[in-house]
Design an enzyme around this catalytic site. Structure first.
Site, PDB file in Angstrom:
ATOM      1  N   GLU A 121      -3.437  65.247  44.611  1.00 39.56           N
ATOM      2  CA  GLU A 121      -3.546  65.548  43.175  1.00 39.56           C
ATOM      3  C   GLU A 121      -3.107  66.984  42.901  1.00 39.56           C
ATOM      4  O   GLU A 121      -2.347  67.249  41.957  1.00 39.56           O
ATOM      5  CB  GLU A 121      -4.996  65.355  42.707  1.00 39.56           C
ATOM      6  CG  GLU A 121      -5.199  65.782  41.261  1.00 39.56           C
ATOM      7  CD  GLU A 121      -6.661  65.901  40.872  1.00 39.56           C
ATOM      8  OE1 GLU A 121      -7.468  65.062  41.301  1.00 39.56           O
ATOM      9  OE2 GLU A 121      -6.996  66.843  40.131  1.00 39.56           O
ATOM     10  N   THR A 159      -9.671  67.679  39.582  1.00 41.63           N
ATOM     11  CA  THR A 159     -10.638  66.900  38.787  1.00 41.63           C
ATOM     12  C   THR A 159     -11.988  66.681  39.463  1.00 41.63           C
ATOM     13  O   THR A 159     -12.991  66.506  38.790  1.00 41.63           O
ATOM     14  CB  THR A 159     -10.060  65.507  38.455  1.00 41.63           C
ATOM     15  OG1 THR A 159      -9.621  64.908  39.671  1.00 41.63           O
ATOM     16  CG2 THR A 159      -8.929  65.575  37.470  1.00 41.63           C
ATOM     17  N   CYS A 187     -13.409  66.102  35.733  1.00 38.90           N
ATOM     18  CA  CYS A 187     -13.615  64.926  34.870  1.00 38.90           C
ATOM     19  C   CYS A 187     -15.083  64.503  34.797  1.00 38.90           C
ATOM     20  O   CYS A 187     -15.861  64.777  35.706  1.00 38.90           O
ATOM     21  CB  CYS A 187     -12.712  63.778  35.286  1.00 38.90           C
ATOM     22  SG  CYS A 187     -13.468  62.669  36.441  1.00 38.90           S
ATOM     23  N   SER A 259     -14.141  56.048  44.167  1.00 42.71           N
ATOM     24  CA  SER A 259     -13.187  55.004  44.546  1.00 42.71           C
ATOM     25  C   SER A 259     -13.811  53.970  45.491  1.00 42.71           C
ATOM     26  O   SER A 259     -13.105  53.319  46.247  1.00 42.71           O
ATOM     27  CB  SER A 259     -11.928  55.621  45.147  1.00 42.71           C
ATOM     28  OG  SER A 259     -12.234  56.686  45.971  1.00 42.71           O
TER      29      SER A 259
HETATM   30  S1  SF4 Z   1     -11.706  59.265  36.138  1.00 48.20           S
HETATM   31 FE1  SF4 Z   1     -11.663  58.868  38.353  1.00 48.20          FE
HETATM   32  S2  SF4 Z   1      -9.504  58.847  38.889  1.00 48.20           S
HETATM   33 FE2  SF4 Z   1      -9.692  59.860  36.936  1.00 48.20          FE
HETATM   34  S3  SF4 Z   1      -9.881  62.008  37.484  1.00 48.20           S
HETATM   35 FE3  SF4 Z   1     -11.941  61.206  37.270  1.00 48.20          FE
HETATM   36  S4  SF4 Z   1     -12.505  60.677  39.370  1.00 48.20           S
HETATM   37 FE4  SF4 Z   1     -10.267  60.883  39.345  1.00 48.20          FE
END
Ligand code: SF4
Length: 280
Positions: A121, A159, A187, A259
């Site tokens: 990333e 993130t 995130c 995940s």
């Molecule tokens: S929603 Fe999931 S895939 Fe998207 S940045 Fe956050 S942890 Fe990563």
């Protein structure tokens, strides 16, 4: 022994979305792992004929899925120039820092990316900078101290990083520079799973964190858990559980990285219950 799941755990929005895209893309391959979970990748291969390759040279099909955590701008351009059909499963929360880095570097800002330089990333996000020489990836304040930055700085985060660590970077920059544009690109899914594991690990006397050992956000959950509960274990599958871990324990907390698929979590809980019954 009681078994308790964290209030928030497992698949996030970005991963759910990427898997749905992959399930509709039979015959495609992902360049790099779609998500950081080897068992889910195997399921996509077996049930949906979606493969995965780890190098551009090995791609022998026309349909390419761009993984959740994105690819570099150069790789994308190379695939486009080869006329490949690109199916973009990049999480929108990852596209955002890519866009910010592009825009801020175009506007003459030095760019600081808080994250792991070897993570796909971060490599992808950094590649969008128009000025690679003035884009710096750091993991902590000590690394920042060795860099001579200009007065105009933009800062983003990988993130899945810890917000408390990001704030240390931001504080240092704000204390030492006149213009610092801060973009909190960590995130929400990460926050929610992290807060929930923090709470649960305070009351549990054993914690099982489920996820890929190469998954950054799973490792973060494990580290947070370990701060409160010394008997914290990070496992990828049920075979790794050891009966002696659960001896004389009253509350087993369970959480899983962003995940980690639900079917795997349920398999592991089933195995913990069997061990519990055996120990009792
Ligand atoms: S929603 Fe999931 S895939 Fe998207 S940045 Fe956050 S942890 Fe990563």
């Amino acid at each position: 022994m009681q078994i308790k799941l964290a209030n928030s755990y497992g698949f996030c929005f970005g991963v759910k979305r990427a898997i749905e895209i992959a399930e509709k893309s039979s015959g495609a391959v992902t360049y790099g792992a779609l998500i950081h979970n080897p068992l889910e990748i195997e399921r996509l291969k077996n049930n949906y004929n979606v493969g995965y390759v780890d190098s551009l040279d090995k791609i022998d099909t026309n349909k390419i899925i761009i993984r959740t955590h994105g690819i570099t701008k150069e790789d994308k351009e190379q695939l486009e120039s080869q006329g490949k059909e690109l199916i973009d499963a990049t999480c929108p929360f990852v596209t955002k820092p890519q866009e910010i880095v592009k825009e801020m570097s175009e506007n003459g800002y030095d760019v600081v990316i808080f994250g792991d330089i070897n993570h796909p990333e971060v490599k992808g996000v950094k590649s969008y900078s128009k000025n690679q020489n003035r884009t710096f990836v750091v993991l902590n304040v000590d690394e920042l101290k060795n860099i001579k930055l200009k007065e105009k700085i933009a800062v983003v985060a990988q993130t899945t990083r810890k917000i408390s660590e990001f704030l240390k970077i931001v504080n240092f920059l704000v204390e030492n520079h006149k213009e610092v544009r801060v973009f909190n690109t960590i995130c929400n899914a990460t926050f929610e799973n992290q807060d929930a594991v923090k709470e649960l690990s305070k009351e549990a006397d054993i914690m099982i964190i489920i996820g890929g050992k190469n998954s950054s956000n799973t490792k973060q959950l494990y580290l947070i858990s370990k701060e409160n509960c010394n008997d914290s274990y990070l496992i990828e599958n049920a075979d790794e559980l050891k009966p002696e871990w659960f001896k004389n324990k009253n509350l087993c907390g369970v959480s899983a990285g962003a995940s980690t698929p639900e079917w795997l979590i349920q398999n592991i809980i089933k195995k913990i219950k069997q061990i519990k019954d055996y120990n009792e």
